[in-house]
Design a protein around this motif. Structure first.
Motif, PDB file in Angstrom:
ATOM      1  N   SER A  22     -13.138   7.185  -0.799  1.00 25.80           N
ATOM      2  CA  SER A  22     -12.599   5.998  -1.463  1.00 25.80           C
ATOM      3  C   SER A  22     -12.683   4.791  -0.536  1.00 25.80           C
ATOM      4  N   ALA A  23     -12.994   3.644  -1.111  1.00 24.19           N
ATOM      5  CA  ALA A  23     -13.041   2.396  -0.346  1.00 24.19           C
ATOM      6  C   ALA A  23     -11.677   2.043   0.246  1.00 24.19           C
ATOM      7  N   VAL A  24     -10.622   2.569  -0.338  1.00 25.06           N
ATOM      8  CA  VAL A  24      -9.260   2.307   0.151  1.00 25.06           C
ATOM      9  C   VAL A  24      -9.093   2.784   1.600  1.00 25.06           C
ATOM     10  N   PHE A  25      -9.892   3.764   2.004  1.00 23.45           N
ATOM     11  CA  PHE A  25      -9.756   4.347   3.342  1.00 23.45           C
ATOM     12  C   PHE A  25     -10.513   3.564   4.427  1.00 23.45           C
ATOM     13  N   LYS A  26     -11.282   2.575   4.035  1.00 22.47           N
ATOM     14  CA  LYS A  26     -12.057   1.805   5.009  1.00 22.47           C
ATOM     15  C   LYS A  26     -11.124   1.149   6.026  1.00 22.47           C
ATOM     16  N   GLY A  27     -11.427   1.368   7.314  1.00 26.39           N
ATOM     17  CA  GLY A  27     -10.630   0.787   8.387  1.00 26.39           C
ATOM     18  C   GLY A  27      -9.354   1.539   8.709  1.00 26.39           C
ATOM     19  N   LYS A  28      -9.087   2.623   7.998  1.00 22.65           N
ATOM     20  CA  LYS A  28      -7.871   3.421   8.226  1.00 22.65           C
ATOM     21  C   LYS A  28      -8.205   4.620   9.122  1.00 22.65           C
ATOM     22  N   SER A  29      -7.258   4.991   9.949  1.00 27.94           N
ATOM     23  CA  SER A  29      -7.435   6.174  10.799  1.00 27.94           C
ATOM     24  C   SER A  29      -7.279   7.439   9.965  1.00 27.94           C
ATOM     25  N   ARG A  30      -7.667   8.537  10.536  1.00 24.52           N
ATOM     26  CA  ARG A  30      -7.514   9.831   9.863  1.00 24.52           C
ATOM     27  C   ARG A  30      -6.054  10.077   9.511  1.00 24.52           C
ATOM     28  N   VAL A  31      -5.158   9.793  10.433  1.00 23.57           N
ATOM     29  CA  VAL A  31      -3.723   9.997  10.201  1.00 23.57           C
ATOM     30  C   VAL A  31      -3.227   9.104   9.067  1.00 23.57           C
ATOM     31  N   GLU A  32      -3.642   7.842   9.064  1.00 20.24           N
ATOM     32  CA  GLU A  32      -3.230   6.924   7.991  1.00 20.24           C
ATOM     33  C   GLU A  32      -3.717   7.422   6.628  1.00 20.24           C
ATOM     34  N   ARG A  33      -4.935   7.911   6.576  1.00 21.74           N
ATOM     35  CA  ARG A  33      -5.489   8.426   5.321  1.00 21.74           C
ATOM     36  C   ARG A  33      -4.690   9.628   4.826  1.00 21.74           C
ATOM     37  N   HIS A  34      -4.385  10.533   5.735  1.00 24.85           N
ATOM     38  CA  HIS A  34      -3.608  11.717   5.364  1.00 24.85           C
ATOM     39  C   HIS A  34      -2.207  11.326   4.894  1.00 24.85           C
ATOM     40  N   ARG A  35      -1.611  10.375   5.558  1.00 23.30           N
ATOM     41  CA  ARG A  35      -0.280   9.914   5.144  1.00 23.30           C
ATOM     42  C   ARG A  35      -0.325   9.298   3.750  1.00 23.30           C
TER      43      ARG A  35
END
Length: 89
Positions: free
Chosen positions: A49-62
């Protein structure tokens, strides 16, 4: 509704993914902690998802755990996540 469908619908609504696959792996965990008769306890999510662009792995999982908070507090014991932005991997 099957838990796999519930998870898919919630992730679709929250992240409008380009790609989404939710796999019920409960049968692989029979006899392990958190497994219940009838399954629907252990899942693996592949999401782009484009929403995950620039997010860390931890941020995405959260973000995903937050979207599925009710399910994780209930029937779902384990959730393996592979979350990517378009063009990654």
């Amino acid at each position: 509704m099957a838990m796999r469908d519930t998870i898919s619908n919630k992730l679709q609504e929250a992240f409008t993914p380009e790609s989404l696959q939710v796999v019920d792996e409960s049968h692989l965990h029979e006899g392990h902690s958190g497994h219940r008769p009838g399954g629907e306890t252990h899942f693996r999510v592949y999401i782009v998802s484009a929403v995950f662009k620039g997010k860390s792995r931890v941020e995405r999982h959260r973000m995903i755990n937050s979207a599925l908070a009710a399910e994780l507090a209930g029937r779902v014991h384990a959730l393996a996540i592979q979350a990517q932005a378009p063009g990654e991997g």
